[in-house]
Design an enzyme around this catalytic site. Structure first.
Site, short mmCIF file in Angstrom:
data_model
loop_
_atom_site.label_atom_id
_atom_site.label_comp_id
_atom_site.label_asym_id
_atom_site.label_seq_id
_atom_site.Cartn_x
_atom_site.Cartn_y
_atom_site.Cartn_z
N CYS A 113 0.86 -1.19 0.00
CA CYS A 113 0.00 0.00 0.00
C CYS A 113 0.89 1.24 0.00
O CYS A 113 1.93 1.25 0.63
CB CYS A 113 -0.90 0.02 1.23
SG CYS A 113 -2.09 -1.34 1.33
N CYS A 126 -7.83 -1.24 -16.72
CA CYS A 126 -7.10 -1.13 -15.46
C CYS A 126 -5.98 -0.10 -15.55
O CYS A 126 -5.13 -0.03 -14.67
CB CYS A 126 -6.55 -2.49 -15.04
SG CYS A 126 -5.43 -3.25 -16.23
#
Length: 411
Positions: free
Chosen positions: A69, A368
């Site tokens: 992340c 994407c």
């Protein structure tokens, strides 16, 4: 040295300015003032002097080291608006615009598919994700994005790395939660032999995994299947090939499918390009015949098997193995009422050029990567196809990745 963060780049790093100097600063937000030294255009360790009002405390203990992340320090509203901005800015760069019809953000702990990195060590094993901008593996005990079933399996997956790993190489473990248990596909470990096989089988049994597939060096994958790893696509049930592509979260898949259904509603026939195992083909075949095209045979075999066993029966589904980057469908093959296309990150430039020359009137374009999508949408726009609306789908929470579904119609 004092810097001001002008904006975030596409990969989520802050673009820091100091006079005429510019550098990238991870874990920062627009408007922040930071202190740090740049090396090779990057401020690896910075101190926040003036924080943004959108800065929040990251809930994960691994966040500062783990590269899984990169945006957990931003508020929910900031991240939502930033990802919408990434999409609209990519379109604007191509002279395009479209109204945003909806935004979906998958909840925490919803990732049902993840690729973990593993390495055997003197004391056991490392298992987790790479550190930010590094090949070092950050060993994780918890994760705010993974589904609980994957988290619960981490100790056993470490045992798997110890049993089949080497200290010289890194393993990749693709772990997918299915309706029958975890589906684990491993590459980069020891060669499969008579001594390793029973150890792996015992681990799969202890974890009650649906399937464990092992591909050693120069070996095809060998699977230990305890239960077929079934996935649901509409009313069809599919057993994907080991390590096969799957939308990252069930919630994200549902949002993508809802948008595609809405765009293609009323179509008497549908063409599904880059169809995979049938994420869209199988649900859409509940209301219309579908022709599914994919570059690999294994996903299409899984799709076809799922179609045969669906109850009640689906409309007719035909399949075609075809490399659409090298051999796109030509205009006289693009005769269906609606086209669904879900290309890889590189986009579908060659196929877009053929669609632009065809009489196709309705497209649901799933992407994407906003930049390659915008490039392909520009090709279509030059031949009279325009974006009516676009949906923003965030399955990769706290990362810079963002997906879209665009309704494209011929003017």
């Amino acid at each position: 040295m004092i810097w001001t963060i002008e904006r975030l780049g596409r990969k989520g790093d802050g673009v820091a300015l100091s006079g005429t100097d510019k550098a990238l600063a991870p874990l920062t937000l627009p408007g922040e003032v930071i202190e740090g030294e740049a090396a090779d255009g990057r401020i690896a360790a910075s101190r926040i002097v003036t924080p943004s009002p959108d800065r929040v405390r990251a809930p994960c203990p691994h966040y500062r080291a783990c590269g899984g992340c990169s945006l957990m320090h931003g508020s929910e509203s900031f991240l939502r608006d930033w990802k919408v901005g990434v999409v609209t800015q990519a379109l604007r760069a191509q002279g395009l615009a479209a109204p945003v019809a909806g935004v979906h953000v998958s909840p925490p702990r919803s990732r049902r598919r993840a690729v973990l990195s593993g390495r055997r060590t003197k004391k056991g094993a490392l298992l987790g994700f790479h550190a930010r901008a590094s090949d070092v593996i950050v060993d994780i005990a918890d994760c705010m994005v993974l589904r609980p079933a994957i988290l619960a399996a981490l100790p056993l997956l470490r045992e798997l790395v110890v049993a089949g790993g080497t200290r010289a190489g890194e393993m990749a473990l693709t772990v997918t939660e299915t309706g029958a248990g975890l589906d684990v596909a491993v590459t980069g470990g020891k060669p499969m032999d008579a001594a390793l096989l029973p150890r792996l089988a015992a681990l799969a049994e202890r974890g009650d995994w649906a399937r464990l597939t092992w591909a050693g060096p120069d070996q095809d994958g060998q699977s230990i299947t305890r239960h077929p790893p079934v996935l649901g696509f509409g009313r069809a049930r599919v057993v994907p090939p080991p390590g096969g592509f799957l939308q990252a979260t069930p919630e994200g898949q549902a949002a993508l499918l809802a948008a595609v259904r809405d765009i293609t509603r009323g179509a008497r026939s549908v063409l599904d390009l880059f169809a995979g195992c049938g994420t869209f083909s199988l649900p859409l075949a509940e209301t219309a015949p579908v022709h599914a095209v994919e570059g690999l045979s294994a996903p299409l075999d899984a799709l076809a098997a799922g179609a045969r066993t669906a109850s009640p029966p689906l409309h007719r589904i035909t399949t075609e193995v075809r490399d659409l980057a090298r051999r796109p469908l030509l205009p006289d093959e693009l005769t269906h009422d609606a086209i669904v296309i879900d290309p890889p990150r590189a986009g579908a430039e060659a196929q877009a050029r053929q669609i632009a020359l065809s009489r196709a009137e309705t497209l649901a374009w799933v992407s994407c990567d906003p930049v390659t999508f915008a490039r392909d949408a520009r090709i279509l726009a030059d031949q009279g196809l325009s974006i009516s609306r676009i949906y923003v789908i965030d399955q990769f929470r706290w990362s810079p990745h963002v997906e879209t579904v665009a309704e494209i119609r011929r003017r």
